[in-house]
Design a protein around this motif. Structure first.
Motif, short mmCIF file in Angstrom:
data_model
loop_
_atom_site.label_atom_id
_atom_site.label_comp_id
_atom_site.label_asym_id
_atom_site.label_seq_id
_atom_site.Cartn_x
_atom_site.Cartn_y
_atom_site.Cartn_z
N LEU A 11 0.66 -0.87 -0.38
CA LEU A 11 -0.33 0.13 -0.41
C LEU A 11 0.65 0.78 0.41
N VAL A 12 0.31 2.32 -0.60
CA VAL A 12 1.64 3.32 -1.32
C VAL A 12 0.85 4.61 -1.28
N ALA A 13 1.04 5.26 -0.08
CA ALA A 13 -0.01 6.25 0.31
C ALA A 13 1.03 8.00 0.02
N GLN A 14 1.00 9.23 -0.60
CA GLN A 14 1.45 10.24 -1.42
C GLN A 14 1.23 11.42 -0.77
N HIS A 15 2.05 12.62 -0.51
CA HIS A 15 0.91 13.70 -0.57
C HIS A 15 0.21 14.43 -1.71
N PRO A 16 -0.90 14.95 -1.46
CA PRO A 16 -1.63 14.72 -2.54
C PRO A 16 -1.38 15.93 -3.73
N LEU A 17 -0.50 17.30 -2.82
CA LEU A 17 -0.17 17.95 -3.33
C LEU A 17 1.36 19.16 -2.99
N LEU A 18 1.97 19.07 -4.24
CA LEU A 18 3.83 19.74 -3.90
C LEU A 18 4.08 20.43 -5.22
N ILE A 19 3.95 22.32 -4.48
CA ILE A 19 4.79 23.76 -5.54
C ILE A 19 5.62 23.59 -5.15
N VAL A 20 6.28 23.47 -6.16
CA VAL A 20 7.75 23.73 -6.14
C VAL A 20 8.01 25.22 -6.84
N ALA A 21 8.70 25.79 -6.26
CA ALA A 21 8.83 27.41 -6.56
C ALA A 21 10.51 27.09 -6.82
N THR A 48 -2.44 11.57 -15.77
CA THR A 48 -3.85 10.76 -15.51
C THR A 48 -3.81 9.20 -15.23
N ASP A 49 -3.05 9.09 -16.45
CA ASP A 49 -3.16 7.17 -17.05
C ASP A 49 -1.35 6.74 -16.72
N MET A 105 10.02 -7.55 -7.03
CA MET A 105 10.79 -8.51 -8.05
C MET A 105 10.92 -10.34 -7.97
N TYR A 106 11.17 -10.44 -6.77
CA TYR A 106 11.67 -11.91 -6.53
C TYR A 106 11.82 -11.97 -5.09
N PRO A 107 11.50 -12.49 -4.32
CA PRO A 107 10.73 -14.51 -5.18
C PRO A 107 9.63 -13.88 -5.59
N PRO A 108 9.26 -14.98 -5.72
CA PRO A 108 7.43 -14.90 -6.26
C PRO A 108 6.48 -15.00 -6.00
N PRO A 109 5.43 -14.78 -5.66
CA PRO A 109 4.75 -14.05 -6.62
C PRO A 109 4.89 -12.91 -6.50
N TYR A 110 5.03 -12.19 -7.69
CA TYR A 110 5.02 -11.62 -8.20
C TYR A 110 4.24 -9.67 -7.40
N VAL A 111 4.01 -8.84 -7.19
CA VAL A 111 3.37 -7.94 -6.33
C VAL A 111 3.51 -6.62 -6.61
N TYR A 112 2.63 -5.89 -6.76
CA TYR A 112 2.56 -4.30 -6.48
C TYR A 112 1.30 -3.49 -6.31
N ASN A 113 1.11 -2.22 -5.94
CA ASN A 113 0.57 -1.84 -5.20
C ASN A 113 -0.64 -0.78 -6.03
N GLU A 114 -1.80 -1.10 -5.94
CA GLU A 114 -2.66 -0.71 -6.14
C GLU A 114 -2.48 0.92 -6.87
N LYS A 115 -3.28 1.51 -7.77
CA LYS A 115 -2.78 2.95 -7.46
C LYS A 115 -2.98 4.04 -6.91
N SER A 116 -2.34 4.53 -6.51
CA SER A 116 -2.80 5.76 -5.26
C SER A 116 -3.61 7.16 -5.78
N ASN A 117 -3.61 7.85 -4.96
CA ASN A 117 -3.85 9.20 -5.42
C ASN A 117 -2.86 9.68 -6.23
N GLY A 118 -1.74 9.16 -6.06
CA GLY A 118 -1.29 10.16 -6.47
C GLY A 118 -0.68 11.91 -5.91
N THR A 119 0.15 12.56 -6.54
CA THR A 119 1.05 13.88 -5.65
C THR A 119 0.78 15.13 -7.34
N VAL A 120 -0.20 16.06 -6.91
CA VAL A 120 -0.06 16.92 -7.64
C VAL A 120 0.81 17.98 -7.67
#
Length: 207
Positions: A11-21, A48-49, A105-120
Motif C-alpha cells: 500500500l502506497v501513500a503520497q502527499h496530494p500537492l507539492l508546489i515547486v518554486a 493521469t494514465d 520482483m523476487y521471489p515470486p509471486p510478483y506483487v505491486y501496489n494498487e494505484k494511489s491518489n497521486g501527487t500533483v
C-alpha cells in the motif's frame, strides 16, 4: 497513516500537492509491505494514465541502482518504508500528477501496489530575467567623456551667443553714426554761388 495489510500486499501513500518554486521537487512515497520479497523496484510515473515513467530505483539487500527518463533530471533513493524521488531543473510544462509504483520482483509471486491518489506537482513559472548588455568601456571613462562633451557644447554655445551680441551692437552703431554733414544742392553749385555769404556792414546806413 497506512493500515495493516494481508500478507504479500503493498500500500502506497503520497502527499496530494507539492508546489515547486525553485525548480526542485522532493516527492516522498510512503509504503507498507508485509511479505517476504527480497528484490524490489519503485518507479515514478507522470500523467493521469501513468504513461510516462520519470525515473525508477531497484534494490535488494546489497545493491541499489537508479535510472531516469532523458527528459527529466530525477534520482530515487530508498529508506525504511519510504521511497524519495528528487527532481530538479523542472519547468512549468512538467506540472502534472505523479504516481509512485512499488513492485516485488523476487521471489515470486510478483506483487505491486494498487494505484494511489497521486501527487500533483505544480511547478511555478520562473520569471525571465533580462540582462542588460555590459559595455566594453568602463563606466568611469564613459562618464568622463560625457562630461567633456557637455563642457565643450557649453563653451561653443557661449562663444556663439557672444559673437551674435557683438554683431548686433556693431550694426546698431553703424546705423546711429551716419555722416550728417549738409551738402549743397546741385543747382547752387551750377550757378556758382559761394558756399558762404559775407557779413553785411550796417554802419553805413546810420545817420
Amino acid at each position: 497513516f497506512l493500515p495493516s495489510l494481508p500478507e504479500n500486499k503493498i500500500l502506497v501513500a503520497q502527499h496530494p500537492l507539492l508546489i515547486v518554486a525553485n525548480q526542485t521537487a522532493t516527492l516522498v512515497c510512503n509504503y507498507t509491505y508485509n511479505g517476504t520479497g527480497k528484490e524490489f523496484r519503485a518507479s515514478l510515473h507522470k500523467g493521469t494514465d501513468s504513461s510516462v515513467q520519470v525515473c525508477a530505483i531497484s534494490w535488494n539487500a546489497t545493491k541499489i541502482s537508479s535510472e531516469s527518463n532523458k527528459d527529466f533530471n530525477c534520482q530515487g533513493d530508498h529508506e525504511k518504508d519510504k521511497i524519495i524521488f528528487n527532481i530538479w531543473n523542472m519547468n512549468a510544462n512538467q506540472t502534472d500528477i505523479y504516481f509512485c509504483k512499488i513492485e516485488v520482483m523476487y521471489p515470486p509471486p510478483y506483487v505491486y501496489n494498487e494505484k494511489s491518489n497521486g501527487t500533483v506537482i505544480h511547478v511555478k513559472e520562473t520569471p525571465t530575467q533580462i540582462q542588460e548588455p555590459q559595455s566594453a568601456i568602463p563606466l568611469w571613462i564613459l562618464a568622463t567623456l560625457t562630461g567633456i562633451l557637455a563642457l565643450y557644447s557649453m563653451l561653443i554655445t557661449a562663444v556663439f551667443i557672444n559673437y551674435r551680441q557683438k554683431s548686433k551692437k556693431s550694426m546698431y552703431h553703424q546705423s546711429d553714426y551716419m555722416n550728417m554733414t549738409p551738402r549743397h544742392a546741385l543747382y547752387q553749385k551750377n550757378k556758382g554761388y559761394p558756399s558762404y555769404a559775407p557779413t553785411r556792414d550796417y554802419t553805413a546806413y546810420r545817420s
